[in-house]
Design a protein around this motif. Structure first.
Motif, mmCIF file in Angstrom:
data_model
loop_
_atom_site.group_PDB
_atom_site.id
_atom_site.type_symbol
_atom_site.label_atom_id
_atom_site.label_comp_id
_atom_site.label_asym_id
_atom_site.label_seq_id
_atom_site.Cartn_x
_atom_site.Cartn_y
_atom_site.Cartn_z
ATOM 1 N N ASN A 151 3.935 11.182 -17.062
ATOM 2 C CA ASN A 151 3.882 9.923 -16.323
ATOM 3 C C ASN A 151 5.093 9.717 -15.425
ATOM 4 O O ASN A 151 5.319 8.626 -14.934
ATOM 5 C CB ASN A 151 3.748 8.741 -17.299
ATOM 6 N N ASN A 152 5.857 10.741 -15.217
ATOM 7 C CA ASN A 152 7.065 10.665 -14.412
ATOM 8 C C ASN A 152 6.715 10.484 -12.932
ATOM 9 O O ASN A 152 5.934 11.254 -12.378
ATOM 10 C CB ASN A 152 7.870 11.954 -14.610
ATOM 11 N N PRO A 153 7.288 9.475 -12.279
ATOM 12 C CA PRO A 153 7.007 9.268 -10.852
ATOM 13 C C PRO A 153 7.401 10.456 -9.981
ATOM 14 O O PRO A 153 6.788 10.697 -8.946
ATOM 15 C CB PRO A 153 7.847 8.042 -10.479
ATOM 16 N N LEU A 154 8.406 11.209 -10.387
ATOM 17 C CA LEU A 154 8.787 12.410 -9.632
ATOM 18 C C LEU A 154 7.653 13.433 -9.640
ATOM 19 O O LEU A 154 7.391 14.092 -8.634
ATOM 20 C CB LEU A 154 10.057 13.036 -10.209
ATOM 21 N N LEU A 155 6.982 13.558 -10.768
ATOM 22 C CA LEU A 155 5.861 14.480 -10.873
ATOM 23 C C LEU A 155 4.715 14.021 -9.978
ATOM 24 O O LEU A 155 4.135 14.810 -9.243
ATOM 25 C CB LEU A 155 5.397 14.607 -12.321
ATOM 26 N N LYS A 156 4.403 12.736 -10.030
ATOM 27 C CA LYS A 156 3.299 12.217 -9.215
ATOM 28 C C LYS A 156 3.543 12.450 -7.738
ATOM 29 O O LYS A 156 2.628 12.793 -6.998
ATOM 30 C CB LYS A 156 3.091 10.728 -9.503
ATOM 31 N N GLY A 157 4.780 12.302 -7.302
ATOM 32 C CA GLY A 157 5.105 12.516 -5.904
ATOM 33 C C GLY A 157 5.127 13.977 -5.495
ATOM 34 O O GLY A 157 5.105 14.293 -4.307
ATOM 35 N N GLU A 217 7.022 21.681 -20.436
ATOM 36 C CA GLU A 217 7.765 20.498 -19.994
ATOM 37 C C GLU A 217 6.936 19.593 -19.083
ATOM 38 O O GLU A 217 7.122 18.392 -19.062
ATOM 39 C CB GLU A 217 9.049 20.905 -19.277
ATOM 40 N N ILE A 218 6.052 20.184 -18.297
ATOM 41 C CA ILE A 218 5.196 19.394 -17.423
ATOM 42 C C ILE A 218 3.763 19.539 -17.914
ATOM 43 O O ILE A 218 3.235 20.640 -18.043
ATOM 44 C CB ILE A 218 5.298 19.845 -15.949
ATOM 45 N N HIS A 219 3.166 18.391 -18.201
ATOM 46 C CA HIS A 219 1.788 18.337 -18.689
ATOM 47 C C HIS A 219 0.977 17.542 -17.678
ATOM 48 O O HIS A 219 1.187 16.345 -17.516
ATOM 49 C CB HIS A 219 1.756 17.670 -20.067
ATOM 50 N N LEU A 220 0.075 18.218 -16.971
ATOM 51 C CA LEU A 220 -0.774 17.543 -15.993
ATOM 52 C C LEU A 220 -2.008 16.993 -16.689
ATOM 53 O O LEU A 220 -2.679 17.717 -17.423
ATOM 54 C CB LEU A 220 -1.227 18.511 -14.898
ATOM 55 N N THR A 221 -2.302 15.735 -16.429
ATOM 56 C CA THR A 221 -3.517 15.147 -16.972
ATOM 57 C C THR A 221 -4.640 15.284 -15.949
ATOM 58 O O THR A 221 -4.393 15.402 -14.744
ATOM 59 C CB THR A 221 -3.311 13.656 -17.289
ATOM 60 N N GLU A 222 -5.865 15.249 -16.427
ATOM 61 C CA GLU A 222 -7.009 15.287 -15.521
ATOM 62 C C GLU A 222 -6.987 14.081 -14.591
ATOM 63 O O GLU A 222 -7.357 14.188 -13.428
ATOM 64 C CB GLU A 222 -8.313 15.304 -16.324
ATOM 65 N N GLY A 223 -6.541 12.937 -15.114
ATOM 66 C CA GLY A 223 -6.494 11.714 -14.322
ATOM 67 C C GLY A 223 -5.533 11.792 -13.151
ATOM 68 O O GLY A 223 -5.675 11.071 -12.172
ATOM 69 N N ALA A 224 -4.554 12.664 -13.223
ATOM 70 C CA ALA A 224 -3.621 12.866 -12.115
ATOM 71 C C ALA A 224 -4.059 14.035 -11.241
ATOM 72 O O ALA A 224 -3.976 13.969 -10.017
ATOM 73 C CB ALA A 224 -2.215 13.120 -12.652
ATOM 74 N N LEU A 225 -4.535 15.105 -11.861
ATOM 75 C CA LEU A 225 -4.848 16.319 -11.122
ATOM 76 C C LEU A 225 -6.064 16.179 -10.218
ATOM 77 O O LEU A 225 -6.009 16.522 -9.040
ATOM 78 C CB LEU A 225 -5.055 17.495 -12.082
ATOM 79 N N TYR A 226 -7.178 15.694 -10.756
ATOM 80 C CA TYR A 226 -8.413 15.704 -9.976
ATOM 81 C C TYR A 226 -8.371 14.808 -8.745
ATOM 82 O O TYR A 226 -8.854 15.216 -7.680
ATOM 83 C CB TYR A 226 -9.628 15.450 -10.864
ATOM 84 N N PRO A 227 -7.772 13.626 -8.797
ATOM 85 C CA PRO A 227 -7.634 12.870 -7.542
ATOM 86 C C PRO A 227 -6.798 13.618 -6.500
ATOM 87 O O PRO A 227 -7.090 13.564 -5.302
ATOM 88 C CB PRO A 227 -6.948 11.574 -7.975
ATOM 89 N N THR A 228 -5.791 14.346 -6.954
ATOM 90 C CA THR A 228 -4.966 15.139 -6.038
ATOM 91 C C THR A 228 -5.791 16.264 -5.424
ATOM 92 O O THR A 228 -5.733 16.500 -4.211
ATOM 93 C CB THR A 228 -3.741 15.715 -6.776
ATOM 94 N N LEU A 229 -6.570 16.962 -6.242
ATOM 95 C CA LEU A 229 -7.424 18.029 -5.726
ATOM 96 C C LEU A 229 -8.430 17.487 -4.714
ATOM 97 O O LEU A 229 -8.637 18.073 -3.651
ATOM 98 C CB LEU A 229 -8.156 18.730 -6.874
ATOM 99 N N HIS A 230 -9.043 16.348 -5.026
ATOM 100 C CA HIS A 230 -10.027 15.749 -4.121
ATOM 101 C C HIS A 230 -9.379 15.305 -2.813
ATOM 102 O O HIS A 230 -9.969 15.470 -1.736
ATOM 103 C CB HIS A 230 -10.733 14.581 -4.797
ATOM 104 N N LYS A 231 -8.174 14.778 -2.892
ATOM 105 C CA LYS A 231 -7.456 14.350 -1.680
ATOM 106 C C LYS A 231 -7.127 15.554 -0.804
ATOM 107 O O LYS A 231 -7.324 15.524 0.414
ATOM 108 C CB LYS A 231 -6.177 13.600 -2.066
ATOM 109 N N LEU A 232 -6.628 16.618 -1.405
ATOM 110 C CA LEU A 232 -6.302 17.830 -0.646
ATOM 111 C C LEU A 232 -7.555 18.443 -0.022
ATOM 112 O O LEU A 232 -7.517 18.943 1.105
ATOM 113 C CB LEU A 232 -5.596 18.847 -1.542
ATOM 114 N N GLU A 233 -8.658 18.368 -0.738
ATOM 115 C CA GLU A 233 -9.919 18.864 -0.194
ATOM 116 C C GLU A 233 -10.363 18.003 0.991
ATOM 117 O O GLU A 233 -10.766 18.520 2.039
ATOM 118 C CB GLU A 233 -10.994 18.869 -1.280
ATOM 119 N N ALA A 234 -10.256 16.674 0.859
ATOM 120 C CA ALA A 234 -10.632 15.757 1.940
ATOM 121 C C ALA A 234 -9.752 15.963 3.172
ATOM 122 O O ALA A 234 -10.207 15.770 4.306
ATOM 123 C CB ALA A 234 -10.552 14.312 1.456
ATOM 124 N N GLU A 235 -8.502 16.357 2.973
ATOM 125 C CA GLU A 235 -7.579 16.619 4.074
ATOM 126 C C GLU A 235 -7.834 17.975 4.733
ATOM 127 O O GLU A 235 -7.180 18.329 5.710
ATOM 128 C CB GLU A 235 -6.126 16.568 3.575
#
Length: 110
Positions: free
Chosen positions: A3-9, A41-59
């Motif tokens: 849930n680290n904001p640095l990771l999200k960014g 050390e870094i654990h990606l959740t589906e809730g964070a990953l899939y919106p990112t994948l969809h955004k990159l695909e849309a771009e």
């Protein structure tokens, strides 16, 4: 660190970097690769990953291909030509940012 904001960014840059070598990966594979590289050390959740994948695909930075594996549909992601260009730019930006951040956090070392 999930849930680290640095990771999200940094998540889109992380995904682009993992796909940079021309390979294709599916979502769970990406989460496990990040976990392995960072020794958990870094654990990606589906809730964070899939919106990112969809955004990159849309771009237009990722293309997708769906295959059935063991009776289940699996969606693979791969960089487009534009994705390769964007990856280089984002990695350059990330490296410059990290250098600047290091100068701020460790002024005696610079």
């Amino acid at each position: 660190m999930k849930n680290n904001p640095l990771l999200k960014g940094s998540l889109s840059t992380i995904v682009l970097k993992l796909l940079e070598d021309g390979s294709r990966m599916y979502g769970y594979e990406i989460t496990q690769r990040v976990k392995a590289i960072t020794s958990g050390e870094i654990h990606l959740t589906e809730g964070a990953l899939y919106p990112t994948l969809h955004k990159l695909e849309a771009e237009g930075l990722l293309s997708t291909e769906t295959e059935v594996v063991e009776g289940r549909a699996r969606k693979y992601y791969q960089l487009t030509r534009e994705g390769h260009t964007a990856t280089a730019a984002r990695l350059s930006e990330a490296e410059a940012f990290l250098l600047s951040l290091n100068r701020i956090l460790n002024p005696k070392l610079t």
